[in-house]
Design a protein around this motif. Structure first.
Motif, PDB file in Angstrom:
ATOM      1  N   GLY A 111       0.908  -1.217   0.333  1.00 25.91           N
ATOM      2  CA  GLY A 111      -0.108  -0.143   0.151  1.00 25.91           C
ATOM      3  C   GLY A 111       0.489   1.435   0.029  1.00 25.91           C
ATOM      4  O   GLY A 111       0.492   2.520  -0.886  1.00 25.91           O
ATOM      5  N   GLN A 112       2.054   1.200   1.124  1.00 23.64           N
ATOM      6  CA  GLN A 112       2.442   2.683   1.332  1.00 23.64           C
ATOM      7  C   GLN A 112       3.330   2.517  -0.873  1.00 23.64           C
ATOM      8  O   GLN A 112       3.621   3.568  -0.382  1.00 23.64           O
ATOM      9  CB  GLN A 112       3.974   2.253   1.919  1.00 23.64           C
ATOM     10  N   LYS A 113       3.536   1.041  -1.694  1.00 20.37           N
ATOM     11  CA  LYS A 113       4.258   1.600  -1.996  1.00 20.37           C
ATOM     12  C   LYS A 113       4.168   2.377  -3.310  1.00 20.37           C
ATOM     13  O   LYS A 113       3.781   3.386  -3.988  1.00 20.37           O
ATOM     14  CB  LYS A 113       4.880  -0.371  -3.126  1.00 20.37           C
ATOM     15  N   VAL A 114       2.027   1.925  -3.419  1.00 21.65           N
ATOM     16  CA  VAL A 114       1.399   2.064  -4.219  1.00 21.65           C
ATOM     17  C   VAL A 114       1.214   3.646  -4.313  1.00 21.65           C
ATOM     18  O   VAL A 114       1.058   4.468  -5.114  1.00 21.65           O
ATOM     19  CB  VAL A 114      -0.032   1.680  -4.492  1.00 21.65           C
TER      20      VAL A 114
ATOM     21  N   SER B 270      -3.166   6.209 -10.104  1.00 21.79           N
ATOM     22  CA  SER B 270      -4.471   5.236  -9.617  1.00 21.79           C
ATOM     23  C   SER B 270      -4.884   3.920  -9.694  1.00 21.79           C
ATOM     24  O   SER B 270      -5.939   3.477  -8.768  1.00 21.79           O
ATOM     25  CB  SER B 270      -6.119   5.945 -10.281  1.00 21.79           C
ATOM     26  N   ALA B 271      -4.701   3.706 -10.729  1.00 23.05           N
ATOM     27  CA  ALA B 271      -5.486   2.204 -11.513  1.00 23.05           C
ATOM     28  C   ALA B 271      -5.064   1.073 -10.611  1.00 23.05           C
ATOM     29  O   ALA B 271      -5.399   0.611 -10.025  1.00 23.05           O
ATOM     30  CB  ALA B 271      -5.221   2.015 -12.921  1.00 23.05           C
ATOM     31  N   ALA B 272      -3.599   1.300  -9.515  1.00 23.09           N
ATOM     32  CA  ALA B 272      -2.470   0.131  -8.614  1.00 23.09           C
ATOM     33  C   ALA B 272      -3.377   0.227  -7.921  1.00 23.09           C
ATOM     34  O   ALA B 272      -3.234  -0.743  -7.085  1.00 23.09           O
ATOM     35  CB  ALA B 272      -1.090   0.293  -9.060  1.00 23.09           C
ATOM     36  N   ALA B 273      -3.910   1.384  -7.251  1.00 20.66           N
ATOM     37  CA  ALA B 273      -4.147   1.870  -6.247  1.00 20.66           C
ATOM     38  C   ALA B 273      -5.830   0.840  -6.370  1.00 20.66           C
ATOM     39  O   ALA B 273      -6.375   0.105  -5.095  1.00 20.66           O
ATOM     40  CB  ALA B 273      -5.048   2.601  -5.452  1.00 20.66           C
ATOM     41  N   GLN B 274      -6.483   1.161  -7.404  1.00 22.86           N
ATOM     42  CA  GLN B 274      -7.203   0.465  -7.646  1.00 22.86           C
ATOM     43  C   GLN B 274      -7.650  -0.919  -7.092  1.00 22.86           C
ATOM     44  O   GLN B 274      -8.620  -1.408  -6.871  1.00 22.86           O
ATOM     45  CB  GLN B 274      -8.641   1.284  -8.595  1.00 22.86           C
ATOM     46  N   GLN B 275      -6.245  -1.289  -7.644  1.00 23.65           N
ATOM     47  CA  GLN B 275      -6.841  -3.028  -7.914  1.00 23.65           C
ATOM     48  C   GLN B 275      -6.382  -2.929  -6.348  1.00 23.65           C
ATOM     49  O   GLN B 275      -6.720  -4.318  -6.167  1.00 23.65           O
ATOM     50  CB  GLN B 275      -5.444  -3.466  -8.734  1.00 23.65           C
ATOM     51  N   TYR B 276      -5.185  -2.527  -5.488  1.00 28.71           N
ATOM     52  CA  TYR B 276      -5.064  -3.364  -4.534  1.00 28.71           C
ATOM     53  C   TYR B 276      -5.925  -2.711  -3.314  1.00 28.71           C
ATOM     54  O   TYR B 276      -6.133  -4.062  -2.839  1.00 28.71           O
ATOM     55  CB  TYR B 276      -3.844  -1.641  -3.724  1.00 28.71           C
ATOM     56  N   ILE B 277      -7.011  -1.955  -3.606  1.00 27.18           N
ATOM     57  CA  ILE B 277      -7.821  -1.890  -2.546  1.00 27.18           C
ATOM     58  C   ILE B 277      -8.754  -3.148  -2.586  1.00 27.18           C
ATOM     59  O   ILE B 277      -9.745  -2.845  -1.560  1.00 27.18           O
ATOM     60  CB  ILE B 277      -8.969  -0.658  -2.501  1.00 27.18           C
ATOM     61  N   ARG B 278      -8.784  -3.642  -3.268  1.00 25.01           N
ATOM     62  CA  ARG B 278     -10.010  -4.755  -3.560  1.00 25.01           C
ATOM     63  C   ARG B 278      -9.650  -6.072  -1.672  1.00 25.01           C
ATOM     64  O   ARG B 278     -10.743  -6.230  -1.558  1.00 25.01           O
ATOM     65  CB  ARG B 278      -9.832  -5.271  -4.611  1.00 25.01           C
ATOM     66  N   GLN B 279      -8.431  -5.437  -1.965  1.00 23.01           N
ATOM     67  CA  GLN B 279      -8.308  -6.509  -0.657  1.00 23.01           C
ATOM     68  C   GLN B 279      -8.332  -5.557   0.441  1.00 23.01           C
ATOM     69  O   GLN B 279      -7.931  -6.248   2.019  1.00 23.01           O
ATOM     70  CB  GLN B 279      -6.500  -6.907  -0.540  1.00 23.01           C
ATOM     71  N   GLY B 280      -9.004  -4.595   0.631  1.00 22.91           N
ATOM     72  CA  GLY B 280      -9.132  -3.702   1.479  1.00 22.91           C
ATOM     73  C   GLY B 280      -8.082  -2.747   1.414  1.00 22.91           C
ATOM     74  O   GLY B 280      -7.004  -3.101   1.560  1.00 22.91           O
ATOM     75  N   SER B 281      -8.378  -1.579   3.297  1.00 27.55           N
ATOM     76  CA  SER B 281      -7.481  -0.638   2.747  1.00 27.55           C
ATOM     77  C   SER B 281      -7.025  -0.733   4.270  1.00 27.55           C
ATOM     78  O   SER B 281      -7.577  -0.286   5.811  1.00 27.55           O
ATOM     79  CB  SER B 281      -7.941   0.565   2.543  1.00 27.55           C
ATOM     80  N   PRO B 282      -5.657   0.014   4.725  1.00 26.97           N
ATOM     81  CA  PRO B 282      -4.780  -0.946   5.902  1.00 26.97           C
ATOM     82  C   PRO B 282      -5.193   1.251   6.062  1.00 26.97           C
ATOM     83  O   PRO B 282      -5.753   2.082   5.961  1.00 26.97           O
ATOM     84  CB  PRO B 282      -3.618  -0.439   6.236  1.00 26.97           C
ATOM     85  N   THR B 283      -5.923   1.288   8.238  1.00 26.69           N
ATOM     86  CA  THR B 283      -6.384   1.712   8.535  1.00 26.69           C
ATOM     87  C   THR B 283      -5.569   3.757   8.174  1.00 26.69           C
ATOM     88  O   THR B 283      -6.553   4.548   7.539  1.00 26.69           O
ATOM     89  CB  THR B 283      -7.386   2.631   9.722  1.00 26.69           C
ATOM     90  N   ALA B 284      -4.670   3.541   8.282  1.00 28.58           N
ATOM     91  CA  ALA B 284      -3.638   4.591   7.898  1.00 28.58           C
ATOM     92  C   ALA B 284      -3.261   4.834   6.815  1.00 28.58           C
ATOM     93  O   ALA B 284      -3.252   6.199   6.286  1.00 28.58           O
ATOM     94  CB  ALA B 284      -2.372   4.288   8.695  1.00 28.58           C
TER      95      ALA B 284
ATOM     96  N   ALA C 124      -7.112   7.259   4.036  1.00 24.64           N
ATOM     97  CA  ALA C 124      -7.750   8.974   3.419  1.00 24.64           C
ATOM     98  C   ALA C 124      -6.761   8.623   2.018  1.00 24.64           C
ATOM     99  O   ALA C 124      -7.513   9.330   1.013  1.00 24.64           O
ATOM    100  CB  ALA C 124      -7.313   9.907   4.469  1.00 24.64           C
ATOM    101  N   GLU C 125      -5.205   8.662   2.060  1.00 27.33           N
ATOM    102  CA  GLU C 125      -4.715   8.959   0.997  1.00 27.33           C
ATOM    103  C   GLU C 125      -5.143   8.122  -0.482  1.00 27.33           C
ATOM    104  O   GLU C 125      -5.280   8.566  -1.709  1.00 27.33           O
ATOM    105  CB  GLU C 125      -3.571   8.669   1.435  1.00 27.33           C
ATOM    106  N   LEU C 126      -5.754   6.644   0.206  1.00 32.12           N
ATOM    107  CA  LEU C 126      -5.649   6.080  -0.884  1.00 32.12           C
ATOM    108  C   LEU C 126      -7.091   5.767  -1.302  1.00 32.12           C
ATOM    109  O   LEU C 126      -6.710   5.458  -3.422  1.00 32.12           O
ATOM    110  CB  LEU C 126      -6.280   4.488  -0.405  1.00 32.12           C
ATOM    111  N   TRP C 127      -7.811   6.582  -1.533  1.00 33.21           N
ATOM    112  CA  TRP C 127      -9.083   7.645  -1.243  1.00 33.21           C
ATOM    113  C   TRP C 127      -9.177   8.299  -2.598  1.00 33.21           C
ATOM    114  O   TRP C 127      -9.634   8.336  -3.670  1.00 33.21           O
ATOM    115  CB  TRP C 127     -10.336   7.868  -0.800  1.00 33.21           C
ATOM    116  N   ALA C 128      -8.193   9.615  -1.717  1.00 36.72           N
ATOM    117  CA  ALA C 128      -8.076  10.507  -2.991  1.00 36.72           C
ATOM    118  C   ALA C 128      -7.748  10.058  -4.461  1.00 36.72           C
ATOM    119  O   ALA C 128      -7.690  10.519  -4.954  1.00 36.72           O
ATOM    120  CB  ALA C 128      -6.868  11.348  -1.685  1.00 36.72           C
ATOM    121  N   LEU C 129      -6.467   9.176  -3.978  1.00 32.57           N
ATOM    122  CA  LEU C 129      -5.331   8.453  -5.436  1.00 32.57           C
ATOM    123  C   LEU C 129      -6.423   7.890  -6.480  1.00 32.57           C
ATOM    124  O   LEU C 129      -6.988   8.874  -7.367  1.00 32.57           O
ATOM    125  CB  LEU C 129      -4.393   7.717  -4.892  1.00 32.57           C
TER     126      LEU C 129
END
Lengths: 464, 526
Positions: B232-235, B241-255, B258-263
């Motif tokens: 997640g930190q690497k993404v 954006s596309a990588a983040a969208q793929q990554y978040i399918r397995q859930g996002s760490p709480t910390a 906020a940044e992942l959704w913005a991305l």
């Protein structure tokens, strides 16, 4: 029957020396009518006694203790829910004295850095005897806000904020005026009171003082002007700490607790509005904005989750370990002063305020935290808290004394720090030392208790 | 082959057209001009050098994210001869139904207006403006008299409309057969079954690590969680954006959430965005809309009474009042089957030159609307960030939950998906509930319309919304609703009335979302 001394596994005291007898039934007494009575009455094998009957367990209130403790004989197995002189920790003026003394001792023994760990208490001055010291400090920092709190009252009564000396001059002329002016006229006595650095004070004399002048003691404390806000609101945290003995110091930390929100938005411009600044639920309940459904409380898990979404995990970890430090140092500061009677245990309610730099401050320690429930969630929290307290007190003599966790309680201090890892030596400074506290974390107490008691039963069967 | 190529060039042309008007284009132009100063840019190979420069400085990534965002949000153009209504909604009967529903809402709004003799909009006197500005951060302390206002509609009113939807071209005869749909929705839309859902949600499978399951206390973090956080930190570092969208399918760490959704939502916090929000705020201060009272009422009725979200009351006003004045939201009506209501300047009814959209963003709030915003308050502190996130979430997802359309993520399809899943995989339960007069959709509708906000615990809700973002689809809401019924099936089989069924399903706050979804999709014997 002696036990081999095992350096690594210090027992937490419940089964020292001779085998504790299993009692057929445990007679309890309590004067409080709320969650506590529900829990006590539902406990299997516990029978309530009223009035003058003999009891094995008494959850008493502090006034009874003051009047009767000294001339009550208690068998070895009997337990009572307060320490004789708990006020050393819970009355604001005594706590300040003890903490200041402890800090000086730490500085002598371990240096400035270690002593700085005691700086979690906002600068406090006892009134009226430290009035001159207070004025000196006041003049050094003009324009900051101070809060005046009565020493021995609760639920937010009698508290007010001020910024100008004029404000307390006016107040002096009012209720506490008499006491101030009488002492002002005798500066020698006031100086003598403060010139006693060891902080030993004769409990009896201050009690006498109370009897002579029908006026109460106050403390003036520096008001924390930059609290951490959530949704623009100020809040404080209520955390529960169970102390089973002071010599040696054994303390447990409960995983649950709650954050109490002020009902109105925080602003320094309205220091007259005590609803903003005081977050006690009792005060909030009288605020015109108050809606009973709201409850204005968040469980600590939710608070911890919220912090975790806004700050990095390290920052959150640091905050919680700073809070651990507050609990331990505050208990250590009164360790030598409190009469450590083996019959006594105490469940404290700690009030913590977090500022914007995520530094926790100790507001006060309550010896009788409110056990009335303000909502269903609150009721669950308090009943579980009390059930687990009774498990740790262990009148039924089920525990081995080596447990690091009982239900929602984690053993925080056992005459030394306690490590989280199973089987790891309880010594800090070893690489993987992680403290055994889980404040605001998942509390799967039911399954833990099931496992615990099942294995205890099995152990008992095996050894008999 | 040729058709595909020409389709592709059409798409590219459209996206270029769209992006040309955007902020990003202006920034790229500026950057390109500024880069001419740099020594590595040579005149002979100007084009390649500037492209290289963009790649190195991360601007190419930003462009990539913007293109990806466009592809996600805007449906691909169909036949060149298709009229614009087809982009909104291809089926005529759906468009008609949406049109008449809108008429009803407007009528209700207008009658409330005349009853209370409050204008739809008026300019605030200067004194009031000053007052509101002072109180901006604590509008929740205001207690205006809202007793005469009613929400324009509630989800159950909307449900009745959906139940009565019929396709006039579809005749299934009166005879009941095993193919008869037992549920409330009677339109023949195509919905996925479990094998198709399994393919679609493959990352939720049993062999893939999930946040919400594999980060529980019993599982050592080395098995999944630590690595997942590292990725997640690497993404985030790559800002892809596309990588983040793929990554978040397995859930996002709480910390990192906020940044992942913005991305993923491609939200940048440029000074222009902050300025835009401030402008909206000024609009709120200067003009008072009838809709504002509806928003106030909704917040007071729902979020303020919620044990979890009451703290954020003030933020909700700051977001929703600005939202109703944001005309950029009108853009989403190009692909929303709904159309913004029109209002006419007094005395000029029917004259197009005097028509304005009312409210300015074209969205009339209903009972529970503020719950779309409440969970976001957990993530974002600054009002403008919160605002941008909510606006993006609305124009990508939430609008589909209260407009009639045939889109697979539209509420009609979600209802049908829910009922079909239940009927196919839990037929006994479905039949029993129907017999006792407790049609399952009557209970689950409100969950889906609100995207489960206010029903699940916040951390679980955020894990669910992670997957909505990850899969760019709302179908997971219907799957979760069915999974909840499956989970409580034993208790539900014993109830004998709608009220009792509601009681069994009243409290979802203890549910863990991901295990439920996983079991329903991947571990139930079908």
């Amino acid at each position: 029957m002696s036990r081999p001394k095992n350096q690594n596994y210090k027992s937490h005291g419940s089964s020292k020396g001779k085998e504790r007898e299993q009692r057929a039934s445990i007679r309890f007494k309590t004067t409080l009518m709320n969650t506590l009575t529900d829990v006590l009455r539902n406990r299997p094998g516990w029978v309530e006694v009223k009035d003058e009957g003999e009891w094995d367990f008494y959850w008493c209130d502090v006034s009874w203790l003051r009047e009767n403790f000294d001339h009550t004989y208690m068998d070895d197995h009997v337990r009572i829910s307060h320490f004789r002189n708990h006020y050393e920790l819970t009355r604001k003026n005594y706590m300040v004295k003890n903490l200041k003394r402890f800090r000086r001792q730490l500085e002598r023994e371990a240096g400035k850095l270690e002593a700085a760990k005691c700086d979690f208490f906002p600068k406090t001055f006892e009134m009226p005897c430290e009035y001159h010291l207070f004025v000196e400090e006041f003049r050094k920092h003009p324009g900051i806000t101070w809060i005046m709190k009565p020493v021995a009252r609760s639920q937010g009564k009698g508290i007010f904020l001020f910024r100008r000396l004029k404000d307390i001059m006016d107040w002096r002329k009012g209720t506490a005026g008499k006491k101030f002016t009488s002492l002002e006229a005798q500066p020698v006595r006031a100086a003598a009171a403060t010139a006693n650095p060891s902080g030993t004070h004769d409990a009896r004399s201050s009690d006498d003082q109370k009897d002579e002048l029908p006026v109460e003691n106050y403390v003036a404390q520096r008001y924390i002007e930059n609290p951490y806000l959530i949704g623009g609101r100020k809040f404080d945290l209520r955390v529960y700490v169970l102390v089973m003995s002071y010599l040696p110091l054994r303390a447990w930390l409960y995983r649950d607790g709650f954050a109490r929100f002020s009902n109105t938005r925080f602003t320094l411009s309205s220091i007259d509005d005590q609803y903003v600044h005081l977050t006690n639920v009792a005060v909030q309940k009288t605020s015109p904005d108050y809606h009973p459904n709201k409850g204005c409380k968040w469980m600590l898990q939710r608070f911890r989750q919220y912090l975790a979404s806004k700050h990095s995990p390290q920052v959150v970890e640091t905050l919680f370990s700073d809070m651990d430090n507050i609990f331990i140092k505050s208990l250590q500061s009164v360790q030598k002063v409190i009469i450590s009677d083996k019959h006594c245990f105490e469940l404290y309610g700690y009030d913590i305020l977090i500022d914007q730099d995520l530094k926790p401050w100790l507001l006060e320690v309550n010896a009788s935290p409110s056990l009335t429930a303000s909502s269903q969630e609150d009721y669950e929290l308090k009943t579980c808290l009390l059930e687990d307290t009774l498990h740790v007190v262990d009148m039924e003599a089920r525990l081995t004394g080596k447990e690091k966790r009982v239900g929602g309680f984690d053993l925080m201090w056992n005459d030394g720090p306690v490590s989280r890892e199973e089987g790891a030596p309880d010594l800090p400074g070893m690489g993987n030392f992680v403290t055994n506290t889980h404040l605001g974390c998942v509390n799967d107490r039911k399954s833990q208790l099931q496992q615990l008691f099942r294995s205890l039963q099995a152990q008992k069967k095996a050894s008999s | 082959m040729l058709q595909e190529e020409s389709d592709l060039s059409l798409i590219i042309a459209q996206i270029v057209q769209k992006l040309k008007g955007s902020n990003l284009y202006a920034q790229l132009e500026r950057q390109a001009w500024a880069s001419l100063q740099r020594p590595e840019i040579r005149l002979e190979s100007l084009k390649e050098d500037i492209k290289e420069f963009f790649k190195i400085t991360g601007w190419e990534k930003k462009l990539q994210n913007a293109v990806y965002s466009e592809l996600n949000v805007y449906p691909l153009p169909r036949h060149p001869a298709a009229p614009p209504e087809h982009l909104k909604e291809p089926l005529v009967y759906m468009r008609k139904a949406q049109g008449s529903w809108e008429k009803r809402i407007l009528k209700s709004l207008n009658s409330m207006c005349t009853e209370l003799s409050i204008p739809l909009a008026r300019k605030r006197p200067v004194g009031q403006q000053k007052e509101l500005l002072n109180k901006w951060n604590e509008m929740g302390t205001d207690e205006p008299d809202l007793s005469l206002f009613r929400p324009v509609y509630a989800p159950k009113d909307f449900l009745e409309v959906l139940i009565n939807l019929r396709n006039p071209n579809y005749e299934n005869g009166d005879s009941l057969s095993f193919r008869t749909h037992l549920g409330l929705i009677q339109v023949p839309l195509k919905v996925k079954d479990i094998p198709e859902l399994k393919e679609c949600f493959v990352e939720l499978g049993l062999n893939t690590g999930q946040l919400g399951i594999d980060d529980s206390t019993q599982v050592p973090p080395e098995l999944f969680e630590n690595e997942h956080v590292r990725i997640g930190q690497k993404v985030l570092a790559e800002q892809d954006s596309a990588a983040a969208q793929q990554y978040i399918r397995q859930g996002s760490p709480t910390a990192l959430r906020a940044e992942l959704w913005a991305l993923i939502l491609n939200i940048s916090s440029q000074p222009e965005d902050i300025l835009y929000y401030e402008q909206l705020k000024t609009n709120v201060i200067q003009h008072d809309l009838l809709v504002d009272s509806l928003i106030y009422k909704d917040v007071k009725l729902t979020a303020s009474n919620d044990d979890y979200y009451f703290v954020f009351e003030d933020y909700l006003y700051q977001v929703l009042l600005c939202f109703s004045r944001d005309t950029s939201v009108l853009g989403h009506f190009a692909y929303n089957s709904a159309s913004p209501p029109k209002s006419y300047i007094r005395g000029k009814l029917g004259l197009e030159e005097y028509a304005v959209f009312y409210p300015p963003n074209g969205v009339i709030p209903f009972h529970g609307f503020s719950m779309y915003v409440a969970p976001l308050c957990f993530l974002y502190h600054e009002p403008y960030k919160l605002y941008q996130t909510f606006r993006e979430m609305y124009v990508r997802f939430f609008f589909r939950l209260h407009s009639i359309s045939s889109h697979p993520s539209g509420i009609v399809s979600l209802c049908l998906l829910f009922e079909t899943l239940l009927q196919t995989y839990l037929p006994q339960l479905f039949y029993h509930l129907r017999e006792i007069g407790a049609q399952p959709l009557r209970i689950s509708f409100k969950w889906m319309v609100r995207a489960f906000s206010g029903y699940l615990a916040t951390d679980q809700l955020l894990l669910l919304w992670d997957r909505i973002l990850g899969y760019n689809s709302l179908e997971i809401l219907a799957v979760l609703a069915a999974a909840v019924f499956a989970f409580r099936a034993v208790n539900l089989m014993e109830v004998t009335s709608l009220a009792a069924a509601e009681a069994v399903l009243a409290d979802l706050s203890t549910l863990k979302v991901m295990p439920l979804l996983q079991i329903f999709l991947f571990a139930t014997v079908t």
